[in-house]
Design a protein around this motif. Structure first.
Motif, PDB file in Angstrom:
ATOM      1  N   ILE A  51      48.207  52.626  33.591  1.00 54.53           N
ATOM      2  CA  ILE A  51      47.754  51.882  34.778  1.00 54.53           C
ATOM      3  C   ILE A  51      46.247  51.676  34.747  1.00 54.53           C
ATOM      4  O   ILE A  51      45.732  50.589  35.088  1.00 54.53           O
ATOM      5  N   GLN A  52      45.520  52.707  34.336  1.00 59.32           N
ATOM      6  CA  GLN A  52      44.055  52.583  34.266  1.00 59.32           C
ATOM      7  C   GLN A  52      43.651  51.518  33.257  1.00 59.32           C
ATOM      8  O   GLN A  52      42.748  50.705  33.518  1.00 59.32           O
ATOM      9  N   SER A  53      44.310  51.472  32.113  1.00 61.73           N
ATOM     10  CA  SER A  53      43.998  50.459  31.110  1.00 61.73           C
ATOM     11  C   SER A  53      44.338  49.063  31.620  1.00 61.73           C
ATOM     12  O   SER A  53      43.590  48.106  31.397  1.00 61.73           O
ATOM     13  N   TYR A  54      45.460  48.943  32.340  1.00 62.28           N
ATOM     14  CA  TYR A  54      45.872  47.624  32.856  1.00 62.28           C
ATOM     15  C   TYR A  54      44.870  47.115  33.894  1.00 62.28           C
ATOM     16  O   TYR A  54      44.450  45.951  33.866  1.00 62.28           O
ATOM     17  N   ILE A  55      44.469  47.986  34.803  1.00 63.33           N
ATOM     18  CA  ILE A  55      43.501  47.579  35.848  1.00 63.33           C
ATOM     19  C   ILE A  55      42.143  47.240  35.227  1.00 63.33           C
ATOM     20  O   ILE A  55      41.477  46.274  35.628  1.00 63.33           O
ATOM     21  N   SER A  56      41.738  48.015  34.227  1.00 59.83           N
ATOM     22  CA  SER A  56      40.453  47.742  33.568  1.00 59.83           C
ATOM     23  C   SER A  56      40.480  46.393  32.862  1.00 59.83           C
ATOM     24  O   SER A  56      39.504  45.628  32.904  1.00 59.83           O
ATOM     25  N   GLU A  57      41.609  46.063  32.237  1.00 59.40           N
ATOM     26  CA  GLU A  57      41.720  44.778  31.550  1.00 59.40           C
ATOM     27  C   GLU A  57      41.710  43.620  32.545  1.00 59.40           C
ATOM     28  O   GLU A  57      41.099  42.577  32.301  1.00 59.40           O
ATOM     29  N   VAL A  58      42.390  43.809  33.693  1.00 56.13           N
ATOM     30  CA  VAL A  58      42.370  42.764  34.728  1.00 56.13           C
ATOM     31  C   VAL A  58      40.954  42.539  35.235  1.00 56.13           C
ATOM     32  O   VAL A  58      40.500  41.392  35.396  1.00 56.13           O
ATOM     33  N   GLY A  59      40.225  43.606  35.477  1.00 49.68           N
ATOM     34  CA  GLY A  59      38.846  43.459  35.945  1.00 49.68           C
ATOM     35  C   GLY A  59      37.941  42.811  34.911  1.00 49.68           C
ATOM     36  O   GLY A  59      37.083  41.982  35.250  1.00 49.68           O
ATOM     37  N   ARG A  60      38.121  43.167  33.649  1.00 54.18           N
ATOM     38  CA  ARG A  60      37.285  42.592  32.603  1.00 54.18           C
ATOM     39  C   ARG A  60      37.527  41.096  32.452  1.00 54.18           C
ATOM     40  O   ARG A  60      36.588  40.301  32.363  1.00 54.18           O
ATOM     41  N   CYS A  61      38.813  40.693  32.459  1.00 50.32           N
ATOM     42  CA  CYS A  61      39.124  39.262  32.317  1.00 50.32           C
ATOM     43  C   CYS A  61      38.677  38.478  33.546  1.00 50.32           C
ATOM     44  O   CYS A  61      38.183  37.340  33.426  1.00 50.32           O
ATOM     45  N   ALA A  62      38.833  39.062  34.738  1.00 48.45           N
ATOM     46  CA  ALA A  62      38.394  38.371  35.947  1.00 48.45           C
ATOM     47  C   ALA A  62      36.886  38.170  35.945  1.00 48.45           C
ATOM     48  O   ALA A  62      36.372  37.110  36.343  1.00 48.45           O
ATOM     49  N   LYS A  63      36.155  39.142  35.466  1.00 47.95           N
ATOM     50  CA  LYS A  63      34.700  38.994  35.380  1.00 47.95           C
ATOM     51  C   LYS A  63      34.322  37.930  34.358  1.00 47.95           C
ATOM     52  O   LYS A  63      33.362  37.168  34.555  1.00 47.95           O
ATOM     53  N   ALA A  64      35.069  37.851  33.253  1.00 49.82           N
ATOM     54  CA  ALA A  64      34.783  36.835  32.240  1.00 49.82           C
ATOM     55  C   ALA A  64      35.013  35.432  32.791  1.00 49.82           C
ATOM     56  O   ALA A  64      34.195  34.527  32.585  1.00 49.82           O
ATOM     57  N   TYR A  65      36.109  35.236  33.534  1.00 48.17           N
ATOM     58  CA  TYR A  65      36.353  33.928  34.151  1.00 48.17           C
ATOM     59  C   TYR A  65      35.284  33.611  35.197  1.00 48.17           C
ATOM     60  O   TYR A  65      34.882  32.450  35.351  1.00 48.17           O
ATOM     61  N   CYS A  66      34.844  34.639  35.907  1.00 49.80           N
ATOM     62  CA  CYS A  66      33.801  34.429  36.926  1.00 49.80           C
ATOM     63  C   CYS A  66      32.491  33.989  36.289  1.00 49.80           C
ATOM     64  O   CYS A  66      31.852  33.035  36.744  1.00 49.80           O
ATOM     65  N   GLU A  67      32.088  34.648  35.231  1.00 51.02           N
ATOM     66  CA  GLU A  67      30.844  34.277  34.561  1.00 51.02           C
ATOM     67  C   GLU A  67      30.965  32.934  33.846  1.00 51.02           C
ATOM     68  O   GLU A  67      29.961  32.233  33.674  1.00 51.02           O
TER      69      GLU A  67
END
Length: 292
Positions: A51-67
């Protein structure tokens, strides 16, 4: 520095442990909803890591789309695009959120993220001008882009220079004394402790008055300078044109060395006149002026 480093590392570890425990509670509640009564600790740890890896990946990809869209904070659309990109069906989220057997856990306590200490802080930070938005990153420390001289001008005051020279001389004498005391024979003021206040042992001489009779190095140097200056004066008088007819003792000596006719042979005179090589000329020592 070590105490501050330990405190910062302990704060970061506590912050991560609090988030890890919250994820473990979430995993336990999901297992209870699924009908499990007990579980092994290794299984809970594995699910927590997933779960921690899944949430971290979601946050990383969301930040990439944001930037990618020139923004600094992610929005709901960024998270939705991330879930779709990861292969998750977004339409099932409302149904899953309204399930009947859903367990509600207490919110974790609010903890501030650990403050990372800065390695170097010099000067005051520059604020953003009016034409730069406030959400842009702050300016770095001034020492990273402002010229800062790393040297000081040499001190030319007489008093400071004399004090510095005296201090250096005292330090050199002290270091030399310690070196001689460690490498040679020493005498101590106290019989109980030999290492306390060591003194350089005096070496008795069989002829103590010999040093007073022998000339010192300074006197020998002065004698050499005097001899060289007298020799230079004599060389100058010999090289003076028309010195043969003068009444000086150097001229008398040259006249005495001449043959009876008073002139040199023609062959020798021509040979001396033909030598025009600077490497074959007689050496002329520089004059050394004696101090009066």
């Amino acid at each position: 520095r070590s105490s501050s480093g330990k405190s910062s590392s302990s704060a970061a570890e506590n912050y991560q442990l609090a988030r890890r425990r919250t994820l473990q509670v979430v995993v336990s509640s999901l297992l209870t909803e699924s009908g499990f009564e007990a579980s092994e600790r290794a299984a809970v740890e594995s699910l927590t890591e997933m779960i921690q890896s899944y949430i971290s990946e979601v946050g990383r990809c969301a930040k990439a789309y944001c930037e990618h869209t020139a923004r600094t904070q992610p929005t709901l659309s960024d998270v939705v695009v991330t879930l779709v990109e990861m292969g998750f069906n977004v339409d099932t989220l409302p149904v899953y959120a309204k399930r009947s057997q859903r367990m509600v856990i207490t919110a974790p306590p609010v903890t501030n993220p650990p403050v990372v200490p800065r390695a170097l802080t010099a000067g005051q930070k520059r604020t953003h001008p009016h034409h730069i938005p406030s959400h842009f990153p702050d300016f770095p420390d001034p020492h990273t882009y402002i010229k800062t001289p790393t040297f000081r001008e040499p001190v030319s005051e007489y008093q400071v220079v004399r004090e510095k020279a005296a201090t250096q001389r005292r330090d050199v004498e002290r270091a030399l004394t310690r070196f001689m005391a460690k490498t040679g024979e020493t005498q101590s003021l106290f019989k109980d402790d030999i290492t306390a206040f060591p003194l350089i042992a005096a070496r008795p001489s069989s002829i103590p008055y010999l040093s007073a009779l022998l000339p010192s190095e300074l006197e020998l140097q002065q004698l050499e300078e005097t001899d060289s200056s007298e020799q230079d004066d004599q060389t100058d008088t010999e090289n003076t044109p028309g010195g043969i007819g003068n009444d000086e003792p150097g001229a008398d000596k040259e006249n005495a060395m001449l043959p009876q006719g008073g002139t040199l042979p023609q062959g020798k005179a021509s040979e001396e006149n033909l030598i025009d090589n600077p490497y074959l000329r007689p050496v002329k020592k520089p004059k050394v002026r004696r101090k009066k």
